[in-house]
Scaffold this motif. Structure first.
Motif, PDB file in Angstrom:
ATOM      1  N   SER A 182       0.803  -1.007   0.141  1.00 58.07           N
ATOM      2  CA  SER A 182      -0.018  -0.066  -0.260  1.00 58.07           C
ATOM      3  C   SER A 182       1.148   1.098   0.061  1.00 58.07           C
ATOM      4  N   ALA A 183       2.172   1.135   0.541  1.00 61.42           N
ATOM      5  CA  ALA A 183       2.886   2.348   0.611  1.00 61.42           C
ATOM      6  C   ALA A 183       3.919   2.863  -0.444  1.00 61.42           C
ATOM      7  N   LYS A 184       3.476   1.454  -1.776  1.00 61.30           N
ATOM      8  CA  LYS A 184       3.821   2.278  -3.003  1.00 61.30           C
ATOM      9  C   LYS A 184       2.478   2.934  -4.165  1.00 61.30           C
ATOM     10  N   ARG A 185       1.035   2.638  -3.227  1.00 60.33           N
ATOM     11  CA  ARG A 185       0.496   2.812  -4.224  1.00 60.33           C
ATOM     12  C   ARG A 185       0.858   4.386  -4.982  1.00 60.33           C
ATOM     13  N   LYS A 186       0.424   4.802  -5.851  1.00 56.62           N
ATOM     14  CA  LYS A 186       0.280   5.952  -6.278  1.00 56.62           C
ATOM     15  C   LYS A 186       0.050   7.337  -5.502  1.00 56.62           C
ATOM     16  N   PRO A 187      -0.288   8.058  -5.252  1.00 55.61           N
ATOM     17  CA  PRO A 187      -0.738   9.750  -4.813  1.00 55.61           C
ATOM     18  C   PRO A 187      -2.164   9.635  -5.087  1.00 55.61           C
ATOM     19  N   VAL A 188      -2.904   9.404  -4.023  1.00 52.35           N
ATOM     20  CA  VAL A 188      -3.863   9.821  -5.296  1.00 52.35           C
ATOM     21  C   VAL A 188      -4.983  11.352  -4.229  1.00 52.35           C
ATOM     22  N   THR A 189      -5.193  12.391  -4.825  1.00 50.56           N
ATOM     23  CA  THR A 189      -5.745  13.029  -4.180  1.00 50.56           C
ATOM     24  C   THR A 189      -7.081  13.839  -4.947  1.00 50.56           C
ATOM     25  N   SER A 190      -8.500  13.941  -4.218  1.00 55.67           N
ATOM     26  CA  SER A 190     -10.066  13.924  -4.322  1.00 55.67           C
ATOM     27  C   SER A 190     -10.554  15.504  -3.859  1.00 55.67           C
ATOM     28  N   PHE A 191     -11.581  15.973  -4.578  1.00 57.06           N
ATOM     29  CA  PHE A 191     -11.895  17.684  -4.204  1.00 57.06           C
ATOM     30  C   PHE A 191     -13.234  17.086  -3.937  1.00 57.06           C
ATOM     31  N   THR A 192     -14.162  18.207  -3.483  1.00 58.75           N
ATOM     32  CA  THR A 192     -15.779  18.100  -3.625  1.00 58.75           C
ATOM     33  C   THR A 192     -15.485  19.164  -2.390  1.00 58.75           C
ATOM     34  N   GLY A 193     -16.622  19.869  -3.491  1.00 62.71           N
ATOM     35  CA  GLY A 193     -17.441  21.285  -3.511  1.00 62.71           C
ATOM     36  C   GLY A 193     -18.503  21.525  -2.873  1.00 62.71           C
ATOM     37  N   ASP A 194     -19.410  21.637  -2.277  1.00 60.01           N
ATOM     38  CA  ASP A 194     -20.997  22.390  -1.999  1.00 60.01           C
ATOM     39  C   ASP A 194     -21.112  24.155  -1.979  1.00 60.01           C
ATOM     40  N   LEU A 195     -22.081  24.418  -2.605  1.00 56.33           N
ATOM     41  CA  LEU A 195     -22.239  25.391  -2.853  1.00 56.33           C
ATOM     42  C   LEU A 195     -24.143  25.335  -2.428  1.00 56.33           C
ATOM     43  N   GLY A 196     -25.082  25.801  -1.975  1.00 56.57           N
ATOM     44  CA  GLY A 196     -26.260  25.941  -1.878  1.00 56.57           C
ATOM     45  C   GLY A 196     -26.600  27.218  -1.252  1.00 56.57           C
ATOM     46  N   PHE A 197     -27.681  27.573  -2.532  1.00 50.12           N
ATOM     47  CA  PHE A 197     -28.258  30.017  -1.951  1.00 50.12           C
ATOM     48  C   PHE A 197     -29.667  29.669  -2.416  1.00 50.12           C
ATOM     49  N   VAL A 198     -30.051  30.401  -0.993  1.00 48.64           N
ATOM     50  CA  VAL A 198     -31.727  30.422  -1.025  1.00 48.64           C
ATOM     51  C   VAL A 198     -31.687  32.393  -1.336  1.00 48.64           C
ATOM     52  N   SER A 199     -32.540  33.074  -1.682  1.00 52.83           N
ATOM     53  CA  SER A 199     -33.195  34.456  -1.688  1.00 52.83           C
ATOM     54  C   SER A 199     -34.207  34.152  -2.007  1.00 52.83           C
ATOM     55  N   THR A 252     -24.404  31.167   6.059  1.00 49.40           N
ATOM     56  CA  THR A 252     -23.934  32.731   6.909  1.00 49.40           C
ATOM     57  C   THR A 252     -25.828  32.966   6.019  1.00 49.40           C
ATOM     58  N   SER A 253     -26.156  33.791   6.901  1.00 51.13           N
ATOM     59  CA  SER A 253     -27.800  33.681   6.391  1.00 51.13           C
ATOM     60  C   SER A 253     -28.695  35.348   7.249  1.00 51.13           C
ATOM     61  N   GLU A 254     -29.143  36.122   5.853  1.00 53.68           N
ATOM     62  CA  GLU A 254     -29.609  37.374   6.644  1.00 53.68           C
ATOM     63  C   GLU A 254     -31.783  36.832   6.953  1.00 53.68           C
ATOM     64  N   THR A 255     -32.060  37.441   7.462  1.00 51.43           N
ATOM     65  CA  THR A 255     -33.616  37.550   7.967  1.00 51.43           C
ATOM     66  C   THR A 255     -33.918  39.233   7.869  1.00 51.43           C
ATOM     67  N   ASN A 256     -34.818  39.720   6.927  1.00 55.14           N
ATOM     68  CA  ASN A 256     -35.104  41.363   7.072  1.00 55.14           C
ATOM     69  C   ASN A 256     -34.312  42.035   7.407  1.00 55.14           C
ATOM     70  N   ASN A 257     -32.849  41.692   5.945  1.00 58.86           N
ATOM     71  CA  ASN A 257     -31.549  42.893   6.720  1.00 58.86           C
ATOM     72  C   ASN A 257     -30.888  42.304   7.570  1.00 58.86           C
ATOM     73  N   LYS A 258     -30.878  41.632   8.562  1.00 56.58           N
ATOM     74  CA  LYS A 258     -30.164  41.489   9.856  1.00 56.58           C
ATOM     75  C   LYS A 258     -29.607  40.264  10.054  1.00 56.58           C
ATOM     76  N   GLN A 259     -28.478  39.313  10.063  1.00 56.44           N
ATOM     77  CA  GLN A 259     -27.742  38.729  10.523  1.00 56.44           C
ATOM     78  C   GLN A 259     -28.635  37.710  11.268  1.00 56.44           C
ATOM     79  N   SER A 260     -28.647  36.395  11.043  1.00 55.39           N
ATOM     80  CA  SER A 260     -29.444  35.500  12.174  1.00 55.39           C
ATOM     81  C   SER A 260     -28.297  34.932  11.587  1.00 55.39           C
ATOM     82  N   ALA A 261     -27.351  34.054  11.025  1.00 56.45           N
ATOM     83  CA  ALA A 261     -27.094  33.138  11.180  1.00 56.45           C
ATOM     84  C   ALA A 261     -25.230  33.300  10.507  1.00 56.45           C
TER      85      ALA A 261
END
Length: 229
Positions: free
Chosen positions: A10-27, A60-69
């Protein structure tokens, strides 16, 4: 001995890199103005006996122009393989959430991980170890205390790119009786294409002894796009 004999391969295995990105938006606008943004990423780099993991989540979240999270979580972890199922790890995590009563919380973790299930469609990893926490509260007080930690991470693969994830951890404070944290994260991912999918996640963060006037439980339901490479 049989497991240890497999380590050099297992030490001789070729290096492997994985990437996962998440994006969510509600308005939403009209009678109520609500804006919510969630951003996250996970990077895993494996080089035979070593595995490096980086995680970041921002909400991050805003409710009625006020930060709520406003939540930020950053984590990193290094695992070293002792045999195909057993490894030791070191890691740290930083969290900021003044809406939960603390300005910052840093966890330094260490322990052992065991792959209890290794199958084509199912995997289960169990963690056991300890945590040293430094915490700054919104009332300007500071705390440092040791804790134990137990966790599990289960994954079921419906297909090559569709899967179900379940994570849970229990962190009892070793200094204060009855004080503990319990966190869970559940996620389902359905693919749209080879690298893009729809993700629905639900997280619960429970603190048995929060700061006065703050609640014990935070819940976060998210949905959005996930990109993986």
């Amino acid at each position: 001995a049989p497991g240890a004999a497999q380590i050099p391969d297992s030490a001789k295995r070729k290096p492997v890199t994985s990437f996962t990105g998440d994006l969510g938006f509600v308005s939403a606008s009209g009678n109520t103005n609500v804006t919510t943004l969630t951003v996250g990423d996970k990077i895993v780099h494996t080089t035979g006996l070593w595995m490096f993991t980086q995680l970041a989540i921002y909400v991050t979240s805003e409710t009625n122009n006020k930060q709520s999270a406003n939540q930020l979580r950053l984590a990193e972890r290094v695992d070293y393989v002792l045999n195909p199922r057993l490894s030791v790890f070191l890691g740290s995590a930083y969290e900021r959430n003044k809406f939960a009563g603390f300005e910052s919380r840093t966890d330094e973790i260490t322990g052992m991980a065991w792959k209890a299930i290794v199958a084509p469609q199912d995997s289960l990893r169990l963690d056991a170890g300890g945590v040293l926490t430094q915490e700054s509260e919104v009332d300007s007080t500071h705390h440092s205390y040791p804790s134990a930690r137990g966790a599990f991470h289960y994954k079921h693969q419906f297909s090559k790119r569709a899967y179900f994830n379940q994570f849970a951890e229990y962190i009892p404070n070793l200094q204060t009786s009855g004080s503990y944290r319990f966190n869970t994260e559940t996620a389902v991912v359905a693919p749209i294409s080879a690298h893009v999918g729809i993700k629905v996640g639900y997280a619960i963060r429970f603190d048995s002894r929060p700061q006065p006037t703050f609640g014990t439980t935070d819940r976060l339901l998210t949905s959005g796009i996930q990109v993986s490479y």
